[in-house]
Design an enzyme around this catalytic site. Structure first.
Site, PDB file in Angstrom:
ATOM      1  N   SER A 148      -4.207  59.627  44.497  1.00 31.73           N
ATOM      2  CA  SER A 148      -2.719  59.320  43.852  1.00 31.73           C
ATOM      3  C   SER A 148      -2.676  57.818  43.558  1.00 31.73           C
ATOM      4  CB  SER A 148      -1.860  59.745  44.987  1.00 31.73           C
ATOM      5  OG  SER A 148      -0.215  59.222  44.601  1.00 31.73           O
ATOM      6  N   TYR A 161       1.214  58.931  52.900  1.00 30.63           N
ATOM      7  CA  TYR A 161       0.771  59.691  52.329  1.00 30.63           C
ATOM      8  C   TYR A 161       0.493  58.415  51.458  1.00 30.63           C
ATOM      9  CZ  TYR A 161       0.840  61.648  47.484  1.00 30.63           C
ATOM     10  OH  TYR A 161       0.278  62.316  46.886  1.00 30.63           O
TER      11      TYR A 161
HETATM   12  P1  NAP Z   1       2.552  70.977  45.582  1.00 32.05           P
HETATM   13  O1  NAP Z   1       2.518  71.064  44.545  1.00 32.05           O
HETATM   14  O2  NAP Z   1       2.642  70.613  46.572  1.00 32.05           O
HETATM   15  O3  NAP Z   1       1.119  71.505  45.976  1.00 32.05           O
HETATM   16  C1  NAP Z   1      -0.352  71.600  47.048  1.00 32.05           C
HETATM   17  C2  NAP Z   1      -1.111  72.794  47.476  1.00 32.05           C
HETATM   18  O4  NAP Z   1      -1.803  72.300  48.345  1.00 32.05           O
HETATM   19  C3  NAP Z   1      -0.272  73.961  47.230  1.00 32.05           C
HETATM   20  O5  NAP Z   1      -0.527  75.430  47.198  1.00 32.05           O
HETATM   21  C4  NAP Z   1      -0.119  74.190  49.291  1.00 32.05           C
HETATM   22  O6  NAP Z   1      -0.189  74.949  49.207  1.00 32.05           O
HETATM   23  C5  NAP Z   1      -1.823  73.095  49.404  1.00 32.05           C
HETATM   24  N1  NAP Z   1      -1.931  72.711  50.708  1.00 32.05           N
HETATM   25  C6  NAP Z   1      -1.255  72.256  51.522  1.00 32.05           C
HETATM   26  N2  NAP Z   1      -1.246  71.965  52.402  1.00 32.05           N
HETATM   27  C7  NAP Z   1      -2.646  72.900  52.875  1.00 32.05           C
HETATM   28  C8  NAP Z   1      -3.669  73.219  53.265  1.00 32.05           C
HETATM   29  N3  NAP Z   1      -3.487  72.510  54.539  1.00 32.05           N
HETATM   30  N4  NAP Z   1      -4.305  74.248  53.608  1.00 32.05           N
HETATM   31  C9  NAP Z   1      -4.619  74.976  52.571  1.00 32.05           C
HETATM   32  N5  NAP Z   1      -3.791  74.369  51.266  1.00 32.05           N
HETATM   33  C10 NAP Z   1      -2.517  73.597  51.423  1.00 32.05           C
HETATM   34  O7  NAP Z   1       1.334  69.795  45.311  1.00 32.05           O
HETATM   35  P2  NAP Z   1       0.921  69.289  43.405  1.00 32.05           P
HETATM   36  O8  NAP Z   1       2.132  68.174  42.777  1.00 32.05           O
HETATM   37  O9  NAP Z   1      -0.281  70.307  42.858  1.00 32.05           O
HETATM   38  O10 NAP Z   1      -0.843  68.481  44.263  1.00 32.05           O
HETATM   39  C11 NAP Z   1      -2.039  68.478  44.373  1.00 32.05           C
HETATM   40  C12 NAP Z   1      -2.550  67.485  45.033  1.00 32.05           C
HETATM   41  O11 NAP Z   1      -2.493  66.329  43.908  1.00 32.05           O
HETATM   42  C13 NAP Z   1      -1.634  66.898  46.228  1.00 32.05           C
HETATM   43  O12 NAP Z   1      -3.205  66.244  47.071  1.00 32.05           O
HETATM   44  C14 NAP Z   1      -1.594  65.584  45.560  1.00 32.05           C
HETATM   45  O13 NAP Z   1      -0.959  64.925  47.223  1.00 32.05           O
HETATM   46  C15 NAP Z   1      -1.778  64.891  44.434  1.00 32.05           C
HETATM   47  N6  NAP Z   1      -0.929  64.563  43.245  1.00 32.05           N
HETATM   48  C16 NAP Z   1       0.150  64.876  43.132  1.00 32.05           C
HETATM   49  C17 NAP Z   1       1.185  63.984  42.643  1.00 32.05           C
HETATM   50  C18 NAP Z   1       2.143  64.346  40.868  1.00 32.05           C
HETATM   51  O14 NAP Z   1       2.746  63.776  41.511  1.00 32.05           O
HETATM   52  N7  NAP Z   1       2.502  65.762  41.694  1.00 32.05           N
HETATM   53  C19 NAP Z   1       0.414  62.954  41.726  1.00 32.05           C
HETATM   54  C20 NAP Z   1      -0.376  62.544  42.445  1.00 32.05           C
HETATM   55  C21 NAP Z   1      -1.237  62.724  44.135  1.00 32.05           C
HETATM   56  P3  NAP Z   1       1.185  75.542  49.833  1.00 32.05           P
HETATM   57  O15 NAP Z   1       2.570  76.226  49.086  1.00 32.05           O
HETATM   58  O16 NAP Z   1       0.979  77.025  51.321  1.00 32.05           O
HETATM   59  O17 NAP Z   1       2.204  75.270  51.144  1.00 32.05           O
HETATM   60  C1  GCO Z   2       6.342  59.686  45.303  1.00 35.94           C
HETATM   61  C2  GCO Z   2       5.545  60.474  44.948  1.00 35.94           C
HETATM   62  C3  GCO Z   2       4.584  60.191  44.292  1.00 35.94           C
HETATM   63  C4  GCO Z   2       3.239  61.636  43.553  1.00 35.94           C
HETATM   64  C5  GCO Z   2       1.642  60.455  43.506  1.00 35.94           C
HETATM   65  C6  GCO Z   2       1.764  59.433  42.566  1.00 35.94           C
HETATM   66  O1  GCO Z   2       7.795  60.024  46.752  1.00 35.94           O
HETATM   67  O2  GCO Z   2       6.187  58.632  44.903  1.00 35.94           O
HETATM   68  O3  GCO Z   2       5.721  62.080  45.108  1.00 35.94           O
HETATM   69  O4  GCO Z   2       3.459  60.113  45.953  1.00 35.94           O
HETATM   70  O5  GCO Z   2       3.738  62.604  44.148  1.00 35.94           O
HETATM   71  O6  GCO Z   2       1.461  61.326  44.329  1.00 35.94           O
HETATM   72  O7  GCO Z   2       0.692  59.600  42.064  1.00 35.94           O
END
Ligand code: NAP
Ligand code: GCO
Length: 267
Positions: A148, A161
């Protein structure tokens, strides 16, 4: 080996993408499937696994779905054994499953802090530990941890986080250090701000229909002047899953539209 288009071919590879019923994990799995990988994913709830399977099918992908909480080591070991038997040994692991809780630290319950660490840091350890032995035996494997911007930066309300994702960056580097000798490459992807359910609260239009302040903030802080979309992560993930990255180890590849390189526009 000289690089050709085939260097990005994932045909014959089994990819486990955790938490990939939707969101970033789904997009990464779709991209890998498009390059020939067999997709395996998990979610906590059967109905979400079913929803994910239907989405993959609609996209022409025959995925394999398992119900598994990635925080439960016994359940993860059991899932990996089932995948081994039913699909084949895992060649590519994407530790994608993750949660966030946005609470000022002084108001955050310790149990909530621990839950975020459990899913975002302990679970990638548990799942990587479960798949490494087979990769070591086969002297081949790819592990990609979804880090992230918070692996590098802090901001208000995301202490748990940021601590988890900072730790995940170092876990990535440690797995790379410990297992590269087995021809296993472990790297990370650091997405910028991506439009998924996880960030929906940060993009919610205001009561008067105006943009959320955080939405305006992120667009102004991103040189590409937009939120990322999950598909922006597919190509980088395919690169790190393919033989094109066989000498890349311990890298966190930021896919952020330039945020990490930009001091910000003068007001
Ligand atoms: P999301 O839409 O919240 O999806 C997260 C997924 O992880 C969901 O399918 C969720 O399932 C699953 N999950 C959560 N806890 C779990 C567990 N204990 N066991 C199995 N599955 C679990 O998140 P996203 O935005 O796609 O993010 C995916 C990854 O990218 C995460 O690691 C997040 O921290 C990272 N990330 C996101 C962003 C962003 O801007 N979106 C940026 C940087 C990094 P449920 O629906 O059942 O909870
Ligand atoms: C926040 C956001 C971010 C993104 C991501 C950025 O609240 O700042 O959720 O943390 O999820 O991780 O890279």
């Amino acid at each position: 080996m000289s690089t050709t288009i085939n260097s990005f071919d994932l045909t014959g590879k089994v990819a486990l993408v955790t938490g990939a019923s939707y969101g970033i994990g789904y997009a990464i799995a779709k991209a890998m499937a498009g390059c020939g990988a067999t997709i395996v994913f998990n979610d906590i709830k059967q109905e979400l696994v079913d929803k994910g399977l239907a989405s993959y099918e609609a996209d022409g992908i025959k995925a394999h779905g398992y119900v598994c909480n990635v925080c439960d080591e016994a359940a993860v070991q059991d899932m990996v054994a089932k995948i081994n038997a039913e699909v084949g040994p895992i060649d590519i692991l994407v530790n994608n499953a993750g949660i966030i809780k946005r609470v000022p630290m002084v108001e955050m319950k310790a149990e909530d802090f621990r839950q975020v660490i459990d899913v975002d840091l302990n679970a990638p350890f548990i799942v990587a530990k479960a798949v490494l032995p087979s990769m070591m035996e086969r002297r081949s494997g790819k592990i990609i941890n979804i880090c992230s911007m918070m692996s590098e930066f802090g901001r208000e309300t995301v202490s748990a986080y940021a601590a988890a994702k900072g730790g995940l960056k170092m876990l990535t580097k440690n797995i790379a250090s410990e297992y590269a000798q087995y021809n296993i490459q472990c790297n990370g992807i650091g997405p910028g701000y991506i439009a998924t359910p996880q960030t929906a609260p940060l993009r919610e239009p205001q009561a008067d229909g105006s943009k959320h302040p955080f939405d305006k903030f992120i667009v102004s802080r991103t040189p590409a002047a937009r939120w990322g979309v999950p598909d922006d992560l597919g190509g980088p993930a395919v690169f790190l899953a393919s033989s094109a990255s066989d000498f890349v180890n311990g890298l966190i590849l930021y896919v952020d539209g330039g945020i990490a390189s930009y001091i910000g526009k003068q007001p």
